[in-house]
Design a protein around this motif. Sequence first.
Motif, PDB file in Angstrom:
ATOM      1  N   HIS A 295     -14.275 -24.980 104.428  1.00 13.61           N
ATOM      2  CA  HIS A 295     -14.559 -24.503 103.065  1.00 13.61           C
ATOM      3  C   HIS A 295     -16.005 -24.796 102.628  1.00 13.61           C
ATOM      4  O   HIS A 295     -16.621 -23.975 101.975  1.00 13.61           O
ATOM      5  N   ASP A 296     -16.545 -25.958 103.022  1.00 17.38           N
ATOM      6  CA  ASP A 296     -17.931 -26.269 102.653  1.00 17.38           C
ATOM      7  C   ASP A 296     -18.882 -26.240 103.858  1.00 17.38           C
ATOM      8  O   ASP A 296     -19.938 -26.878 103.832  1.00 17.38           O
TER       9      ASP A 296
ATOM     10  N   HIS B 280     -15.874 -35.730 101.936  1.00 19.03           N
ATOM     11  CA  HIS B 280     -15.185 -34.848 100.974  1.00 19.03           C
ATOM     12  C   HIS B 280     -14.389 -33.782 101.736  1.00 19.03           C
ATOM     13  O   HIS B 280     -13.225 -33.519 101.426  1.00 19.03           O
TER      14      HIS B 280
ATOM     15  N   ASP C 138      -9.553 -28.852  96.722  1.00 22.96           N
ATOM     16  CA  ASP C 138     -10.992 -29.066  96.564  1.00 22.96           C
ATOM     17  C   ASP C 138     -11.292 -29.759  95.229  1.00 22.96           C
ATOM     18  O   ASP C 138     -12.159 -30.628  95.142  1.00 22.96           O
TER      19      ASP C 138
ATOM     20  N   ARG D 196     -12.709 -37.261  94.189  1.00 23.38           N
ATOM     21  CA  ARG D 196     -13.334 -36.567  93.054  1.00 23.38           C
ATOM     22  C   ARG D 196     -13.373 -37.460  91.825  1.00 23.38           C
ATOM     23  O   ARG D 196     -12.367 -38.067  91.451  1.00 23.38           O
TER      24      ARG D 196
ATOM     25  N   ARG E  29     -20.568 -35.620 101.872  1.00 26.10           N
ATOM     26  CA  ARG E  29     -19.953 -34.294 101.832  1.00 26.10           C
ATOM     27  C   ARG E  29     -18.966 -34.131 102.986  1.00 26.10           C
ATOM     28  O   ARG E  29     -17.902 -33.551 102.829  1.00 26.10           O
TER      29      ARG E  29
HETATM   30 FE   LIG Z   1     -15.590 -28.699  98.490  1.00 27.34          FE
END
Ligand SMILES: [Fe+2]
Length: 190
Positions: free
Chosen positions: A50-51, A21, A127, A133, A18
Amino acid sequence: MDLQQVRNDLQQRLPQERYEHVNRVTATAMELAEEVGVSVGNAEIAGLFHDYAKFMDKDELHELLKQDKEYELYSQYHSELWHAPVGAILAKERYGVEDQDVLQAIRFHTTGRAGMSPLEKVIYVADLIEPGRKFPGIEELRNRIAGRSLDDQMTECIQHTVKFLVHQYAVIFPYSFDCYNEHVRRRKEQ
Ligand SMILES: [Fe+2]
Ligand SMILES: [Fe+2]
């Protein structure tokens, strides 16, 4: 703000995958921001945060979500969505992020909304399409948005997401429909 400190914090908070990412979203968002004339610095901050709240446990997220002015609305929807508003709350609280546009970009990165700013669209698109992705249709989506305006990219992305969610029989947050409707209307008016 010391962004290296934010990166260290993220590395502690998130599983490696993550964290990577987040770095790819941030890099993708900065490139896109540069292309479309959005503040690259703001894209970097919003991308990094954002995360930020993604791997907090549900009870902790729920507790923090109570500070959000739309708590009632969010609490009726899947907890998967809560990390977005909570990320904005923590960016402000822990790192003093005050820029409303940056905070909104963090807040709406999962759902979108009607009336998104260019920065919000940059983060939403980045994102979804960052190079790591992998989901069915990602290559087609990347091809469809290549070289298009930011609004067209956002239209393709929100259409993809809504289609996907409908296909899953997932409950859809109303702002995602608002976002979809606004973009489809815009396209029909062109
Ligand atoms: Fe994200
Ligand atoms: Fe997210």
